[in-house]
Design a protein around this motif. Structure first.
Motif, PDB file in Angstrom:
ATOM      1  N   LYS A 101      45.174  24.288  60.523  1.00  0.00           N
ATOM      2  CA  LYS A 101      44.954  22.958  59.943  1.00  0.00           C
ATOM      3  C   LYS A 101      45.615  22.748  58.580  1.00  0.00           C
ATOM      4  CE  LYS A 101      41.081  19.806  59.409  1.00  0.00           C
ATOM      5  NZ  LYS A 101      39.648  19.714  59.201  1.00  0.00           N
ATOM      6  N   TYR A 102      45.561  23.768  57.698  1.00  0.00           N
ATOM      7  CA  TYR A 102      46.021  23.525  56.339  1.00  0.00           C
ATOM      8  C   TYR A 102      47.309  24.242  55.978  1.00  0.00           C
ATOM      9  CZ  TYR A 102      41.211  21.863  55.932  1.00  0.00           C
ATOM     10  OH  TYR A 102      40.043  21.207  56.121  1.00  0.00           O
ATOM     11  N   LYS A 128      45.035  22.113  49.026  1.00  0.00           N
ATOM     12  CA  LYS A 128      43.867  21.898  48.164  1.00  0.00           C
ATOM     13  C   LYS A 128      43.276  23.188  47.605  1.00  0.00           C
ATOM     14  CE  LYS A 128      42.454  17.461  49.949  1.00  0.00           C
ATOM     15  NZ  LYS A 128      41.376  16.650  50.392  1.00  0.00           N
ATOM     16  N   ARG A 130      43.063  26.100  48.675  1.00  0.00           N
ATOM     17  CA  ARG A 130      42.423  27.098  49.525  1.00  0.00           C
ATOM     18  C   ARG A 130      43.180  28.432  49.489  1.00  0.00           C
ATOM     19  NH1 ARG A 130      41.974  22.490  52.441  1.00  0.00           N
ATOM     20  NH2 ARG A 130      39.884  21.788  52.949  1.00  0.00           N
ATOM     21  N   ASN A 151      32.612  34.877  56.304  1.00  0.00           N
ATOM     22  CA  ASN A 151      33.388  33.693  55.966  1.00  0.00           C
ATOM     23  C   ASN A 151      33.466  33.534  54.450  1.00  0.00           C
ATOM     24  OD1 ASN A 151      34.748  31.341  56.198  1.00  0.00           O
ATOM     25  ND2 ASN A 151      33.072  30.176  57.097  1.00  0.00           N
ATOM     26  N   LEU A 152      34.389  32.731  54.002  1.00  0.00           N
ATOM     27  CA  LEU A 152      34.414  32.372  52.586  1.00  0.00           C
ATOM     28  C   LEU A 152      34.050  30.906  52.500  1.00  0.00           C
ATOM     29  CD1 LEU A 152      37.553  33.999  50.963  1.00  0.00           C
ATOM     30  CD2 LEU A 152      35.172  34.452  50.476  1.00  0.00           C
ATOM     31  N   SER A 153      33.241  30.588  51.517  1.00  0.00           N
ATOM     32  CA  SER A 153      32.757  29.223  51.417  1.00  0.00           C
ATOM     33  C   SER A 153      33.914  28.230  51.322  1.00  0.00           C
ATOM     34  CB  SER A 153      31.875  29.100  50.183  1.00  0.00           C
ATOM     35  OG  SER A 153      32.546  29.659  49.098  1.00  0.00           O
ATOM     36  N   GLY A 154      33.837  27.206  52.116  1.00  0.00           N
ATOM     37  CA  GLY A 154      34.777  26.116  52.003  1.00  0.00           C
ATOM     38  C   GLY A 154      36.178  26.421  52.491  1.00  0.00           C
ATOM     39  N   THR A 156      36.828  28.005  55.678  1.00  0.00           N
ATOM     40  CA  THR A 156      36.630  28.536  57.026  1.00  0.00           C
ATOM     41  C   THR A 156      37.938  28.646  57.815  1.00  0.00           C
ATOM     42  OG1 THR A 156      34.525  27.415  56.968  1.00  0.00           O
ATOM     43  CG2 THR A 156      35.221  28.277  59.093  1.00  0.00           C
ATOM     44  N   TYR A 157      38.734  27.585  57.753  1.00  0.00           N
ATOM     45  CA  TYR A 157      39.958  27.575  58.563  1.00  0.00           C
ATOM     46  C   TYR A 157      40.974  28.594  58.059  1.00  0.00           C
ATOM     47  CZ  TYR A 157      38.011  23.545  60.728  1.00  0.00           C
ATOM     48  OH  TYR A 157      37.176  22.725  61.415  1.00  0.00           O
TER      49      TYR A 157
ATOM     50  N   PHE B 128      27.006  32.452  51.217  1.00  0.00           N
ATOM     51  CA  PHE B 128      28.243  32.485  50.437  1.00  0.00           C
ATOM     52  C   PHE B 128      28.111  33.406  49.230  1.00  0.00           C
ATOM     53  CE2 PHE B 128      29.068  27.998  52.185  1.00  0.00           C
ATOM     54  CZ  PHE B 128      29.654  28.532  53.317  1.00  0.00           C
ATOM     55  N   ASP B 132      30.565  36.464  48.638  1.00  0.00           N
ATOM     56  CA  ASP B 132      31.390  36.548  47.432  1.00  0.00           C
ATOM     57  C   ASP B 132      30.860  37.584  46.452  1.00  0.00           C
ATOM     58  OD1 ASP B 132      32.739  34.568  48.623  1.00  0.00           O
ATOM     59  OD2 ASP B 132      32.181  32.964  47.226  1.00  0.00           O
ATOM     60  N   GLU B 139      27.319  31.123  42.375  1.00  0.00           N
ATOM     61  CA  GLU B 139      27.860  30.644  43.651  1.00  0.00           C
ATOM     62  C   GLU B 139      27.694  29.133  43.757  1.00  0.00           C
ATOM     63  OE1 GLU B 139      29.535  32.347  46.018  1.00  0.00           O
ATOM     64  OE2 GLU B 139      29.843  30.429  47.023  1.00  0.00           O
ATOM     65  N   LEU B 143      30.604  26.470  44.249  1.00  0.00           N
ATOM     66  CA  LEU B 143      30.593  25.510  45.364  1.00  0.00           C
ATOM     67  C   LEU B 143      30.759  24.088  44.860  1.00  0.00           C
ATOM     68  CD1 LEU B 143      27.692  26.812  47.641  1.00  0.00           C
ATOM     69  CD2 LEU B 143      30.089  26.665  48.233  1.00  0.00           C
ATOM     70  N   VAL B 147      34.725  23.694  45.567  1.00  0.00           N
ATOM     71  CA  VAL B 147      34.891  23.523  47.004  1.00  0.00           C
ATOM     72  C   VAL B 147      34.825  22.046  47.362  1.00  0.00           C
ATOM     73  CG1 VAL B 147      34.000  24.098  49.267  1.00  0.00           C
ATOM     74  CG2 VAL B 147      33.927  25.784  47.450  1.00  0.00           C
ATOM     75  N   GLU B 148      35.754  21.693  48.179  1.00  0.00           N
ATOM     76  CA  GLU B 148      35.923  20.306  48.573  1.00  0.00           C
ATOM     77  C   GLU B 148      34.619  19.680  49.084  1.00  0.00           C
ATOM     78  OE1 GLU B 148      39.132  17.977  51.406  1.00  0.00           O
ATOM     79  OE2 GLU B 148      38.571  20.032  51.820  1.00  0.00           O
ATOM     80  N   THR B 200      34.760  17.776  56.711  1.00  0.00           N
ATOM     81  CA  THR B 200      35.845  18.595  56.178  1.00  0.00           C
ATOM     82  C   THR B 200      35.544  20.087  56.263  1.00  0.00           C
ATOM     83  OG1 THR B 200      34.943  18.292  53.965  1.00  0.00           O
ATOM     84  CG2 THR B 200      36.787  16.886  54.599  1.00  0.00           C
ATOM     85  N   THR B 201      34.311  20.489  55.924  1.00  0.00           N
ATOM     86  CA  THR B 201      34.008  21.918  55.968  1.00  0.00           C
ATOM     87  C   THR B 201      33.033  22.296  57.066  1.00  0.00           C
ATOM     88  OG1 THR B 201      32.483  21.461  54.191  1.00  0.00           O
ATOM     89  CG2 THR B 201      34.523  22.586  53.607  1.00  0.00           C
ATOM     90  N   GLY B 202      32.408  21.296  57.671  1.00  0.00           N
ATOM     91  CA  GLY B 202      31.428  21.588  58.712  1.00  0.00           C
ATOM     92  C   GLY B 202      32.065  22.290  59.896  1.00  0.00           C
ATOM     93  N   SER B 203      31.601  23.500  60.182  1.00  0.00           N
ATOM     94  CA  SER B 203      32.238  24.306  61.233  1.00  0.00           C
ATOM     95  C   SER B 203      31.982  23.736  62.618  1.00  0.00           C
ATOM     96  CB  SER B 203      31.699  25.727  61.191  1.00  0.00           C
ATOM     97  OG  SER B 203      31.301  26.065  59.906  1.00  0.00           O
TER      98      SER B 203
END
Lengths: 173, 472
Positions: A101-102, A128, A130, A151-154, A156-157, B128, B132, B139, B143, B147-148, B200-203
């Motif tokens: 995606k990115y 952005k 990432r 996963n890493l926050s924000g 995912t992709y 998270f 991390d 954290e 976030l 984070v977006e 945008t971030t929702g899996s």
């Protein structure tokens, strides 16, 4: 809701969720990844090959590499055959380019004694900010000797694409 | 004002009404279907989570936290949208359940949704932070700042907490209606602020066509209902009708009737027994809607509300100037003949509960002897709408029992002089057919409960008892 309907809807709902859970269960073999190939101790049987193909299924491009030759040389007790890798010498494999995606991700994975010693980014783009995730992803891959980390926050992709690239490279060893 | 002498022009009653238990069964079937659909959405979102491999993601702590976070997000958002739909004043919901029941369901959902969304917030944060290797606080800072769309999602959660806390009964009592209302509007902001991070971030949404289709449709459906039924439809109707106060009449020492006229009143629709949210369109009052039942059957000459003088707002109504603009939202409620299943009807009201009973009496399709009206008042002379009820009873051959006097036994809904016999004996005496009739009750809440107890004793089935619970 009338109680009869409530019972029916409740049971049907649970049934649907269970059915979905069963349908969504991945095929168990897909979990068997790099470590299996690494620990193949003795013989150069044909078993590594199916494992390798299993790993590469999520990334269709992986099949391009001729596997049999590489797999033979990976035993911890080196046969000393002049091939690509041995116990002490580090070998590297480059993944195919994974686009997501990115952006795109392509990595080179270096292994020594069955351990991942280095991962370098040949291509790594992510919009952005990432791309800030890459250094920690590289570290995590080395620390875990594979891609079984969270996963890493924000991102995912980006994480998914990175893992896919690493797996792809590992499949080539 | 003594109206016994003056005859009012009555609106002709309904010509026909569908009776029978089948009507009740159909209603229950529709309700069951709708509730099944609502719960079905919850099953669907959970199923979609599992269908995309969710069941495999409970292997380690990280996966467990991630799965909790995702499941709570999906279920919480789904319930939040249903919760929002419940206050959109959607006519098809009102018709099935009545405004009061819908509002109660909305209230019940509030706190559980907050708990579920809080679980989502905490599970993501902990997951998270562990991944991390940093503290929860740092954290959270990462976030929110880097984070977006996460700052808006966090703000959404904070607003949700504020909205729920200010709606707890104890807080409601301390807050003015206006303050509560403005804060409650933040609920919409909370819903909207959470949308970006879901996509945008929702899996579970982005990049998956089926869930995307489902969530986009659900959001649009709820938004469409809120915007149309809550905002646009009432606004357009009122601009068209241009309702004005045409007359203010004092009915008793503490009640006034307000007559409204406008262009094309038939467009207002409505049935006897229903109510409207009334707004006086002046600088001071336009933002404060108040619910009032119509006290005369719908007709094309006027809309009338008869209002008991109980608080600051209701006393203001008595001083309304003729020509004042009024906005009505509605009609709402199922305290109507549509819920009637039997030939006989018993109407029971006390004090300020008289207006909808008066309208029902006027419009019920009935033959002489079918209807019994029981009217509980403090004093016969000072009872609102008494003259009109007498006139209706006389013209249509209904029985009218006026029960005037002081309260006796605390648990009784009858005046002291009737307390020598149990309430149920008195009720059967006044309305011999009460157990086989539809009973409409309107009065203060404890009084209504007491009437319902008596009805249970005389054997009136619950589906024949109609009482509007006021839930604001």
């Amino acid at each position: 809701m009338r109680s009869a309907t409530k019972t029916f809807v409740g049971l049907a709902g649970i049934g649907v969720v269970i059915a979905a859970a069963r349908a969504g269960m991945p095929i168990p073999t897909a979990v068997a990844t790099e470590p299996v190939t690494d620990s193949t101790s003795s013989t150069t049987t044909s078993t590594p090959t199916p494992t390798a193909t299993e790993t590469s299924t999520p990334t269709p491009t992986a099949t391009a590499t001729p596997k049999p030759t590489t797999t033979t040389t990976k035993k911890s007790t080196s046969t000393g055959s002049s091939g690509s890798s041995g116990t002490t010498t580090a070998t590297s494999q480059t993944s195919s380019t994974v686009s997501y995606k990115y952006g795109v991700v392509q990595v080179k994975v270096t292994k020594k004694s069955g351990k991942i010693t280095a991962v370098s980014l040949i291509q790594g783009t992510a919009t952005k900010g990432r791309s800030a995730a890459f250094p920690s992803l590289i570290q995590a891959t080395i620390d875990n000797n594979g891609t079984s980390f969270g996963n890493l926050s924000g991102a995912t992709y980006t994480v998914d694409a990175f893992k896919e690239a690493v797996k792809n490279a590992l499949a080539k060893f | 004002m003594n109206q016994t002498a003056t005859q009012v022009t009555l609106t002709p009653p309904n010509q026909r009404v569908r009776l029978g238990i089948k009507k009740w069964d159909q209603l229950k079937r529709s309700q069951d279907l709708l509730e099944t659909l609502a719960w079905g959405t919850v099953v669907l979102v959970v199923s979609m989570f599992f269908l995309y491999g969710g069941a495999a993601k409970f292997g380690n702590l990280n996966d467990i936290l991630s799965s909790i976070s995702r499941l709570t997000a999906l279920v919480g958002t789904d319930l939040l949208l249903i919760h929002t739909l419940l206050v959109a004043r959607v006519p098809w919901l009102d018709k099935l359940y009545g405004h009061d029941k819908v509002t109660i369901a909305h209230k019940k959902l509030g706190k559980p949704i907050l708990y579920i969304i809080t679980a989502h917030f905490l599970a993501s944060l902990i997951q998270f932070a562990i991944a991390d290797g940093v503290s929860l606080i740092s954290e959270l800072w990462t976030l929110v700042t880097s984070v977006e769309d996460m700052w808006s999602a966090t703000l959404s959660w904070v607003l949700m907490i504020v909205v729920v806390i200010t709606s707890i009964n104890a807080a409601r009592k301390k807050l003015s209606y206006e303050a509560w209302y403005v804060i409650h509007l933040l609920g919409y902001a909370s819903i909207l602020l959470a949308v970006p991070h879901q996509f945008t971030t929702g899996s579970d949404i982005a990049g998956r066509p089926l869930p995307t289709l489902f969530w986009v449709s659900l959001y649009l459906f709820v938004a469409g209902n809120v915007i149309w039924y809550r905002v646009l439809a009432p606004l357009l109707l009122n601009l068209k009708l241009d309702l004005r106060v045409s007359q203010v009449v004092r009915e008793s020492s503490d009640t006034v009737s307000i007559y409204l006229t406008g262009r094309g009143l038939e467009k207002l629709g409505g049935q006897a027994g229903q109510f409207y949210m009334l707004r006086i369109m002046n600088a001071k009052n336009w933002a404060k809607p108040h619910p009032f039942s119509i006290s005369a059957a719908p007709n094309d000459r006027f809309v009338r509300f008869t209002i008991g003088d109980r608080g600051d707002f209701t006393s203001e109504l008595a001083d309304l100037q003729v020509g004042t603009r009024i906005f009505l939202e509605g009609p709402y409620g199922v305290f109507t003949e549509e819920r009637r299943t039997r030939e006989k009807v018993t109407l029971i009201c006390a004090g300020v509960g008289a207006p909808p009973i008066r309208a029902l009496a006027e419009s019920l399709a009935a033959r002489p002897g079918d209807v019994t009206i029981i009217y509980r008042v403090r004093s016969y002379e000072d009872a609102a709408l008494m003259g009109e009820l007498e006139q209706i009873a006389r013209q249509r051959g209904f029985r009218l029992h006026v029960l005037a006097g002081k309260r006796g036994v605390a648990t009784s809904w009858l005046p002291a002089q009737f307390n020598d016999l149990p309430d149920q004996a008195r009720l059967i005496d006044m309305a011999p057919h009460v157990s086989e009739s539809d009973v409409y009750i309107c009065g203060p809440s404890p009084w209504t409960k007491s009437v319902e107890k008596t009805l249970a004793r005389v054997g009136t089935p619950a589906n024949q008892i109609h009482a509007e619970e006021f839930a604001w």
